[in-house]
Every structure is written in C-alpha cells, then in structure tokens.
Design an enzyme around this catalytic site. Sequence first.
Site, short mmCIF file in Angstrom:
data_model
loop_
_atom_site.label_atom_id
_atom_site.label_comp_id
_atom_site.label_asym_id
_atom_site.label_seq_id
_atom_site.Cartn_x
_atom_site.Cartn_y
_atom_site.Cartn_z
N ASP A 150 18.65 -60.79 1.76
CA ASP A 150 19.18 -61.78 2.71
C ASP A 150 18.58 -62.08 4.03
O ASP A 150 17.49 -61.25 4.02
CB ASP A 150 20.67 -61.42 2.96
CG ASP A 150 21.76 -62.70 3.18
OD1 ASP A 150 21.11 -63.73 3.27
OD2 ASP A 150 22.98 -62.47 2.97
N ARG B 204 33.57 -69.35 -0.88
CA ARG B 204 32.55 -69.77 -1.38
C ARG B 204 32.50 -68.91 -2.79
O ARG B 204 31.78 -69.50 -3.54
CB ARG B 204 31.09 -69.26 -0.62
CG ARG B 204 30.85 -70.00 0.59
CD ARG B 204 30.23 -69.19 1.59
NE ARG B 204 28.69 -68.82 1.03
CZ ARG B 204 28.14 -67.94 1.51
NH1 ARG B 204 28.33 -66.98 2.34
NH2 ARG B 204 26.61 -67.78 1.10
N LYS C 238 23.26 -63.74 -6.01
CA LYS C 238 23.45 -63.23 -4.85
C LYS C 238 25.01 -62.69 -4.66
O LYS C 238 25.82 -63.41 -5.07
CB LYS C 238 23.02 -63.88 -3.48
CG LYS C 238 23.70 -65.24 -3.36
CD LYS C 238 23.12 -66.05 -2.16
CE LYS C 238 23.95 -67.25 -1.93
NZ LYS C 238 23.44 -68.29 -1.06
N HIS C 239 25.30 -61.73 -3.80
CA HIS C 239 24.51 -60.85 -2.94
C HIS C 239 24.51 -59.42 -3.48
O HIS C 239 25.56 -58.95 -3.32
CB HIS C 239 25.04 -60.83 -1.49
CG HIS C 239 25.13 -61.98 -0.79
ND1 HIS C 239 26.36 -63.14 -0.87
CD2 HIS C 239 24.26 -62.85 -0.05
CE1 HIS C 239 25.94 -64.16 -0.20
NE2 HIS C 239 25.00 -64.09 0.29
N ARG D 230 22.88 -77.63 3.14
CA ARG D 230 21.95 -77.98 4.29
C ARG D 230 21.44 -79.57 4.14
O ARG D 230 21.26 -80.24 5.21
CB ARG D 230 20.51 -77.27 4.00
CG ARG D 230 20.78 -75.77 3.75
CD ARG D 230 21.51 -75.04 4.79
NE ARG D 230 21.79 -73.64 4.54
CZ ARG D 230 22.48 -72.70 5.19
NH1 ARG D 230 23.38 -73.24 6.10
NH2 ARG D 230 22.18 -71.38 5.06
N HIS E 86 26.68 -61.63 8.92
CA HIS E 86 25.91 -62.30 9.99
C HIS E 86 26.04 -62.10 11.36
O HIS E 86 25.30 -62.10 11.91
CB HIS E 86 26.09 -64.03 9.87
CG HIS E 86 26.05 -64.95 8.69
ND1 HIS E 86 26.64 -64.79 7.66
CD2 HIS E 86 24.62 -65.59 8.39
CE1 HIS E 86 25.98 -65.73 6.67
NE2 HIS E 86 24.89 -66.00 7.17
N ASP F 41 19.68 -73.38 0.55
CA ASP F 41 21.10 -72.73 0.49
C ASP F 41 21.91 -74.26 0.14
O ASP F 41 22.50 -74.64 1.12
CB ASP F 41 21.69 -72.01 1.61
CG ASP F 41 21.04 -70.64 1.57
OD1 ASP F 41 21.39 -69.69 0.64
OD2 ASP F 41 20.23 -70.25 2.45
#
Length: 333
Positions: A251, A139, A169-170, A71, A182, A63
């Site tokens: 996901d 985002r 996504k998503h 990352r 999350h 990601d």
Amino acid sequence: MKPVIFGLAGLALTPDEAAFFRAADPAGFILFKRNCENRAQLRALTDSLRDLTGRADLPILIDQEGGRVARMQPPEWPAFPAGPAFDALYDTAPISAIEAARANAHAIALTLVEVGITVNCLPLLDVRAPETTEAVACRALGSDPRRVAALGRAVLDGLAAGGVIGVVKHMPGHGRARVDSHHLLPTVSAPPHDLASDIAPFQALRDAPMGMTAHIVFEAWDADRPATLSPTVIEQVIRGAIGFDGLLMTDDIDMKALSGTAGEKAAGALAAGVDLVLDCWARMTEMEEIAERIGEITPAAKARLDRAMATLRQPEGDLAELIARRDALLALN
C-alpha cells in the site's frame, strides 16, 4: 528497472519528472484525482508515460473503486457504487449481486482503458467486522468471507473483460483494523484461528495477478512489524498460508501507519519480500531518496510483473449496456 510505482504531480509530466523517471525507470505509475481532468488530457498523459519509458505494457494504476474512492469523477466520467451496494443485494439475490458486481467492474474497466489505464486497485477482499474502521467499512464487499470472495471474483472477472488488471487488497486483511492506516498504525490482536476468516477470501483468489499489502501489525504473526515490513507475514502468510504467487506491491508507503523516511520504508518493504513499492505523492525529494536507496528489480519480481501484465485482454462490451444491466440488478434490492 526500479521496483517502485511512482505518482505524478499534475495533469502533465513536468520536465523535472520526465528527466527523473527516464533515469530511474520505475516499474509503473499511479494516478490520482490531481492527474485526471478530462479524457483527452488523461489519454495524453498516459501516452506520454508510455513514450517516455518505451514500454507498451507499462502498468499505469489507479484507485477507481466507486463511492468515496474515485479518482476519475463526474461529470467527465460516470459515478460508480462502492462495495456495500453489492453486499446489500447479495442478502436477497446472490446471483444477481454477483452479476451486478461483474457488470459494474466491467464498466469501470472500459472507462479506464479509454484513457490508457491498465491496472485498477480493486477489489477489496477485507472482511468487514463490527470494529472495522469506517475508511474500509464503507468500501467492503461484506462480512462473510465466502460472499467477499464471490463478489471479489466477479470484480476481477469484470475488470479483465474490460481489458484491465485487478489488484486484490489489503493482504492479509484490513477488516479487524479499528483505525485508519492512512493516519495511524493499526494493531490486531486476534488469534490465528480467528484470522483464518480474514485470509479466506485471499486464499480463494490467490490466483489474482496482483495483490497489495496492509500496513497493520498482526500480533499473532509478527508483533513487532506491520505486514508490509514483515518477512514473516509476507513469506509465511501471504506467500505461504494464502498461497499468493502474483505480483505483490505495498500500500502507499507515505501512509502514517509506517515510520521512517520514504527511502527507509521502501528499502524495508523490499527487504521483507514485496515485489514493488507504491509511492503515491510525487514529492521529488522523496522519490529521489527511494531511487537511491533501492536496487534493481529482482528477477523473481520482474517475472511476476511480466506474468501479470501478460494477462491483459482486448476490452469488450458496451459501457451504456453494462451500466444499465448493473442498475437493473441493483434495483431488485
């Protein structure tokens, strides 16, 4: 081959991981910040995964969106802007915004290819709404479906030019979720005619090679199960109304929106119709349970995986020039 993408614990494969992955033969791997220290280390890690599996076309995911979701971080790698930067430029200069998004994604792809990463979980095609949880709003590419689709197409094209596959996504849309999946299970109560705007960007980019589901309950389609676990949403909405026939992954099944053990969630998602399960956190007991609970990849899912990986192109372009072009365009705003 098992229809699962696993995470890794650290900067290099451990002996236990190597033995488990060799036996389980997962479809691919996904990397996080804990796996990314520098270019030499990261390239050695991705090379070790290809050596372990014997697959030159092994999907290695990350990601690397830009903004808060990155990352691979400075100072080793460049910082990249998130979706709202291109949305803001689109207000005054749509063509420049599209070109900036393409150049930015192209630059991201070149940083990934250098270290052996072939799949980036980008673009977000979630249509931002007033109620959108901040976890997605910060985002997103915008609140207009056509704008999101145009910028999303530019991102896919930029990634492809740099030798990387994108993941839309998503699906079928995270924009109406008021809570972060999350941590909690979002429920969307909007009627079908309102949800048409949420799926519109996915319809426009239904030819994308890969897509990712959302852990959200859409009461209009299936009041009892989140999209990831719903045969109705996957077959009638994602495969049907949207028309997506690419590789469909979940996901991260570790997200708290889903309940049950890792193996139960993985088996449930596959039974609902996804092609691959995404399990990110490299907990050996959970990975072992998943491997025990799921069967081999289906012929249809394997065909979609092969078709997606076959879209990889030789990377082209110059990183510094792409970043300079992007920055010059964003400065127009």
